[in-house]
Design an enzyme around this catalytic site. Structure first.
Site, PDB file in Angstrom:
ATOM      1  N   HIS A 184       0.868  -1.177   0.000  1.00 36.74           N
ATOM      2  CA  HIS A 184       0.000   0.000   0.000  1.00 36.74           C
ATOM      3  C   HIS A 184       0.911   1.235   0.000  1.00 36.74           C
ATOM      4  O   HIS A 184       2.015   1.196   0.546  1.00 36.74           O
ATOM      5  CB  HIS A 184      -0.837  -0.057   1.285  1.00 36.74           C
ATOM      6  CG  HIS A 184      -1.908   0.976   1.407  1.00 36.74           C
ATOM      7  ND1 HIS A 184      -1.657   2.267   1.796  1.00 36.74           N
ATOM      8  CD2 HIS A 184      -3.249   0.892   1.214  1.00 36.74           C
ATOM      9  CE1 HIS A 184      -2.800   2.942   1.848  1.00 36.74           C
ATOM     10  NE2 HIS A 184      -3.776   2.135   1.489  1.00 36.74           N
TER      11      HIS A 184
ATOM     12  N   ASP B  30       3.129  -4.247   7.949  1.00 37.23           N
ATOM     13  CA  ASP B  30       1.906  -3.464   7.766  1.00 37.23           C
ATOM     14  C   ASP B  30       0.746  -4.448   7.906  1.00 37.23           C
ATOM     15  O   ASP B  30       0.402  -5.153   6.963  1.00 37.23           O
ATOM     16  CB  ASP B  30       1.917  -2.811   6.382  1.00 37.23           C
ATOM     17  CG  ASP B  30       0.577  -2.144   6.055  1.00 37.23           C
ATOM     18  OD1 ASP B  30      -0.349  -2.219   6.886  1.00 37.23           O
ATOM     19  OD2 ASP B  30       0.475  -1.556   4.969  1.00 37.23           O
TER      20      ASP B  30
ATOM     21  N   GLN C  16      -4.518  -5.148   7.168  1.00 36.57           N
ATOM     22  CA  GLN C  16      -5.552  -6.024   6.630  1.00 36.57           C
ATOM     23  C   GLN C  16      -5.655  -7.345   7.376  1.00 36.57           C
ATOM     24  O   GLN C  16      -6.593  -8.112   7.128  1.00 36.57           O
ATOM     25  CB  GLN C  16      -5.313  -6.277   5.133  1.00 36.57           C
ATOM     26  CG  GLN C  16      -5.477  -5.042   4.264  1.00 36.57           C
ATOM     27  CD  GLN C  16      -6.908  -4.514   4.209  1.00 36.57           C
ATOM     28  OE1 GLN C  16      -7.861  -5.240   4.483  1.00 36.57           O
ATOM     29  NE2 GLN C  16      -7.053  -3.239   3.881  1.00 36.57           N
TER      30      GLN C  16
ATOM     31  N   LYS D 131     -10.450   0.005  10.628  1.00 39.85           N
ATOM     32  CA  LYS D 131     -10.686  -1.195   9.828  1.00 39.85           C
ATOM     33  C   LYS D 131     -11.083  -2.377  10.703  1.00 39.85           C
ATOM     34  O   LYS D 131     -11.286  -3.480  10.197  1.00 39.85           O
ATOM     35  CB  LYS D 131      -9.430  -1.562   9.028  1.00 39.85           C
ATOM     36  CG  LYS D 131      -9.067  -0.536   7.957  1.00 39.85           C
ATOM     37  CD  LYS D 131      -7.977  -1.073   7.042  1.00 39.85           C
ATOM     38  CE  LYS D 131      -7.163   0.026   6.421  1.00 39.85           C
ATOM     39  NZ  LYS D 131      -7.676   0.449   5.119  1.00 39.85           N
TER      40      LYS D 131
ATOM     41  N   CYS E 241      -4.759   2.550  -3.570  1.00 44.94           N
ATOM     42  CA  CYS E 241      -3.489   3.023  -2.995  1.00 44.94           C
ATOM     43  C   CYS E 241      -2.384   2.000  -3.162  1.00 44.94           C
ATOM     44  O   CYS E 241      -1.567   1.796  -2.249  1.00 44.94           O
ATOM     45  CB  CYS E 241      -3.656   3.390  -1.526  1.00 44.94           C
ATOM     46  SG  CYS E 241      -4.781   4.758  -1.287  1.00 44.94           S
TER      47      CYS E 241
HETATM   48  C1  LIG Z   1      -2.439  -2.645   3.578  1.00 45.03           C
HETATM   49  C2  LIG Z   1      -2.759  -1.276   4.059  1.00 45.03           C
HETATM   50  N1  LIG Z   1      -1.778  -0.507   4.573  1.00 45.03           N
HETATM   51  C3  LIG Z   1      -2.002   0.740   5.034  1.00 45.03           C
HETATM   52  C4  LIG Z   1      -3.251   1.294   4.979  1.00 45.03           C
HETATM   53  C5  LIG Z   1      -3.430   2.697   5.480  1.00 45.03           C
HETATM   54  O1  LIG Z   1      -4.260   2.742   6.598  1.00 45.03           O
HETATM   55  P1  LIG Z   1      -4.765   4.159   7.106  1.00 45.03           P
HETATM   56  O2  LIG Z   1      -5.408   4.847   5.950  1.00 45.03           O
HETATM   57  O3  LIG Z   1      -5.738   3.833   8.170  1.00 45.03           O
HETATM   58  O4  LIG Z   1      -3.590   4.901   7.613  1.00 45.03           O
HETATM   59  C6  LIG Z   1      -4.305   0.526   4.450  1.00 45.03           C
HETATM   60  C7  LIG Z   1      -5.679   1.031   4.376  1.00 45.03           C
HETATM   61  O5  LIG Z   1      -6.016   1.945   3.646  1.00 45.03           O
HETATM   62  C8  LIG Z   1      -4.047  -0.773   3.974  1.00 45.03           C
HETATM   63  O6  LIG Z   1      -5.019  -1.520   3.457  1.00 45.03           O
END
Ligand SMILES: Cc1ncc(COP(=O)(O)O)c(C=O)c1O
Ligand SMILES: Cc1ncc(COP(=O)(O)O)c(C=O)c1O
Lengths: 155, 411, 411, 155
Positions: C124, C200, C203, C226, C368
């Site tokens: 991401h 990270d 998910q 989430k 993203c």
């Molecule tokens: C794999 C992953 N990493 C990072 C993020 C970023 O999370 P956040 O927008 O809550 O900072 C997300 C969600 O958008 C994600 O799915």
């Protein structure tokens, strides 16, 4: 007795108003400074050890609330003349007293033997009902601990 | 417009209906964080139950509703602070992040050896530490405007201090002294010296009319939780021209226009500075808080607080005489409703503890302004702070409780 | 333990009782942000109406109650993810800030020319851009683990890629492909090569049992929104030894032990990394979300999602045949409930629009993850993602709506 | 007519399925790329101007949803052969059409004269009921705008 009266027992106010062992010691006495980042309380402990690891003299400086100041005063009176080991033991039972409520357990009355051992310090047990004040009560002890470690590492 | 009935406002705030030790809660810690009216809680609840989804990237109805709610909060903030362009409003997690953003993005890109940033001796740590952190990295000078009489800044050397400086960062109102700093004079002098101005407006935006365009500052930072909004949201306003030139601060989703394995291209302002899922419902809550404040009127709120402060200062000195010291300006109209109290013979910590037993909530400590405390020669004060929901009965309760604390500790 | 009745869970979620275009809402966008049960909303409401004040610095009852609530949320998070020490749990505003914290604090202090950070092609942007930003400042190399077959990583060159690397930062589960990455193997290889590992876990933490101690990673980042929690809060877990050595990330109140005009001394972990007023009530909400998840059981949730994913994949291929492509692993037990769909002849944006008219909420776009999209040769997919509150009726609605979209666009 | 049918009128789907002026132009034609950061849609506009500032040729590349692609196709058909000034005027009325709902005003039916002027493009007016899709509809125009500025700055 209300919680508040239990917190501010007469003996605590007495130590606060007339602190024991207040002052400074010149080197080679060891000096340690402790402070509570949340409220700004400061305790300075000056520690003079004998050759046989006995606390020959101890002085207290700094400024803070009634709990931190009285705790420092009582602590200095309690450890003066004791060996480092005895002081550390006392620290252990004092911290035990302080953290009882911290760990969410039942508040158990200390045994008579423990009370005797802690002397005036036992009066601080009302503090456990005020979790934010526990740090005030233990600040002097943490600073003593720091001073002791410095004497050891200086050896 | 008729004067709002401030005494009636309390009923909008559920927490102010609660009791402490069997006594009605007298909440006097709004300078640390305010309480919020049912209207704000309802707006957030509605968002969570009827219009919640992640914002910006969705096509479906809920995502559109959430995006509209989030963006309309931005419009409300912009209008509330008189921002010329709503895109200049950046949502952060708190004012601290807003100030770190200025230091970390603008500061890192623009400061180096030989440069200077000017602060004042009454800044909150949030407007000191970020600069010290970048200073350690980039090696510029930090200069300090000293404290003068009556809790005000000493501006006699202002031009010398600003000479060659690139930025002045200053609180609009001290959270310890209540002092309202002379922004007009400061900003005019800084701009004359070629320095930008960042205003830490945490303590003023909740309590008085703010117009960033008229103020003439370059950056303005504040928090939602001090102005009836929820925790978890802050604001940075900046001049578009500066924001456009600045590098991003945090990287991630939502702040890019493209990403490849070789690098990324930032999106336009404000997205560039809003990496990741933003405080969506917090923005909605802040918008509702602004609606509430506007329904009363910022000028009326300011007037109410001046009167209450004057009343409390008078009552304190009548009842407690010389044994009480109130730091900061003596003239209520020159200060906010923040009373940092020293009570002779009773440490601030103990004051607060005893007041709590009366249901009176005041905050003891250094109030995140240690350099100022050192200057004042105290290690803690007991701070009582007023907001629109306080009234003279709260001030009376404060005075009564202080008198009790004093007799409790009397030898 | 009896199997929880997943079909009954929906009634806990007020927003899932609402309608869209006269049809029941079928929410299939939890990978972007989940919805939350009444229990979470109630916990936050209670905090705002009975236990709200700024945390940490107050002596009075409300401040103590708020501090306890905030800190007990930290304990809950720590227990939920198996952290050895609750002080290792740092509250941030979102996972993006958590990852920026690792890059900005650990990265800035430890990376320079000649060093390498290893990422994967399925990251991401939140786990790409922060590294690219620090790379621009510090000049290290970023290496990419390529995509292999069936939406999985190609690990044939893993040891070569890790050779001399200081850190591997990798998603536990892809938010586009659903791929569950082999953390055991990756972490073991990275540690063998002397590299730290940042995961990270955005998910995976919401959808399956997480135990950071067993996992053996050095940093783990995820978001509250989430996993049934509110917006405005994220978590970074890190090994205490590393956190202690790292410099602070944001500066301000609450993260110092002392400040003078000459500089500051940071406080202990976790305070060191929590500058400013934290997301107080958001932490309470996250704690309540964890209570809710635990009451159902993470293993049961995982099992439910595997079954639902299998059901949906089967139904999609039966109904739409070759005209539908689902990116990522073909075996449901090797993936999360995230279905990135390509529907022949209909762009993802249009898919999502038409699904919305059926009350079905799916997200179109690059999610993203632009480097991954480029690798997949698509510029957008329509992503349907499941959570505990979805059931086979939602999967059926998805399939029906997709079939309709296809006939709508059929020439 | 439902909102959805209004969004996806037959003429839009026709332009989507059979885009006009699809392809590339070689330099000296000007090229501009536009993309929608939210969804990843891309439009490439190739623009060939006459000496008298007439759009002699225009080609469209890129990929995206039915709205962005059909809008680009219609746009190319509408501006081809027009002067830059006429194209910009058209852009003005198209953007006006798109932003009506954006500004929260009543959705006013365009006048017959306007509809005539916009030709096929008027079919896109259903988009205003879907605010997130407005960016899809205007992407081609923004990219054209960019291409035009580049021809001017190159002069
Ligand atoms: C794999 C992953 N990493 C990072 C993020 C970023 O999370 P956040 O927008 O809550 O900072 C997300 C969600 O958008 C994600 O799915
Ligand atoms: C003057 C001033 N600046 C900055 C801050 C920091 O605000 P926050 O904690 O919301 O980031 C505060 C409040 O604590 C403040 O009073």
């Amino acid at each position: 007795m209300s919680d508040l009266e239990d917190l501010y027992r007469e003996i605590i106010l007495d130590h606060y108003r007339s602190p024991r062992n207040s002052g400074e010691l010149e080197p080679p006495a060891h000096k340690a400074e402790g402070f509570n980042p949340l409220c700004g309380d400061e305790i300075v402990v000056y520690l003079q050890l004998d050759d046989d690891n006995t606390i020959a003299d101890i002085k207290i400086g700094g400024q803070g609330c009634s709990i931190s100041q009285s705790s420092a005063s009582m602590m200095s009176a309690a450890v003066k003349g004791k060996t480092v080991e005895q002081a550390q033991e006392l620290m252990g039972s004092f911290k035990g007293l302080m953290s009882i409520a911290d760990k969410g357990e039942e508040l158990a009355e200390p045994t008579p033997a423990e009370i005797r051992e802690l002397g005036d310090l036992a009066a601080l047990r009302g503090v456990v009902k005020f979790p934010t004040r526990i740090k005030c009560a233990t600040l002097a002890w943490n600073t003593l601990d720091q001073a002791i470690s410095e004497t050891q590492s200086a050896d | 417009m008729t004067t709002p009935d401030f005494a009636a406002l309390k009923k909008d705030f559920p927490i102010l209906q609660t009791e402490r030790h069997g006594k009605p809660l007298v909440f006097l810690d709004s300078a640390a964080s305010s309480q919020r009216p049912q209207q704000v809680l309802d707006a957030m609840d509605y968002a969570y139950t009827h219009a919640y989804a992640n914002v910006h990237r969705g096509v479906y109805g809920l995502a559109e509703a959430a995006t509209n709610a989030y963006e309309s909060a931005r419009l409300k903030v912009a209008r509330f602070i008189g921002a010329p362009d709503s895109s200049e409003v950046i949502f952060t997690k708190n004012a601290t992040e807003s100030l770190n953003l200025v230091a970390g993005s603008w500061g890192r890109a623009n400061l180096g050896p030989g440069d200077a940033v000017v602060l004042t001796m009454m800044e909150h740590h949030a407007n000191i530490v970020p600069w010290q952190m970048i200073q350690a990295e980039k090696g510029f000078e930090i200069r300090w405007i000293p404290l003068g009489d009556d809790g005000k800044l000493d501006l006699t050397e202002l031009d010398t201090l600003l000479d060659g400086a690139k930025l002045l960062s200053v609180a609009s109102m001290s959270n310890v002294l209540g002092t309202i700093n002379p922004l007009d004079q400061l900003i005019e002098a800084a701009h004359r010296a070629g320095a930008l101005v960042c205003v830490d407006a945490c303590q003023s935006v909740p309590h008085m009319e703010t117009n960033v365009a008229e103020m003439g500052a370059d950056f303005v930072a504040f928090s939602g939780h001090k102005m009836l909004g929820p925790s978890g949201i802050g604001v940075l306003w900046g001049r578009m021209e500066l924001l456009e030139q600045m590098p991003p601060f945090l990287g991630g989703g939502g702040m890019i226009s493209n990403v490849t394995t070789d690098g990324f291209m930032p999106d336009a302002v404000p997205s560039k500075f809003e990496a990741g899922t933003p405080p969506i419902v917090e923005a909605v809550g802040l918008g509702a808080a602004i609606d509430y404040l506007e329904s009363i009127g910022m000028d009326a709120i300011r007037q109410h607080e001046i009167e209450l402060t004057a009343y409390a200062m008078r009552a304190l000195s009548e009842r407690l005489g010389d044994s009480v010291t109130i730091h900061g300006p003596s003239e209520p109209s020159e200060r906010g409703g923040v009373l940092s109290i020293d009570l002779e013979g009773v440490h601030a910590h103990d004051v607060s503890q005893i007041l709590d037993s009366h249901g009176v909530a005041v905050r003891p400590g250094h109030h995140c302004a240690k350099p100022l405390m050192k200057e004042l020669g105290v290690n803690a004060t007991a701070r009582a702070s007023f907001y629109l929901y306080n009234d003279t009965s709260d001030a009376d309760a404060l005075v009564d409780a202080l008198a009790d604390a004093q007799s409790f500790f009397a030898p």
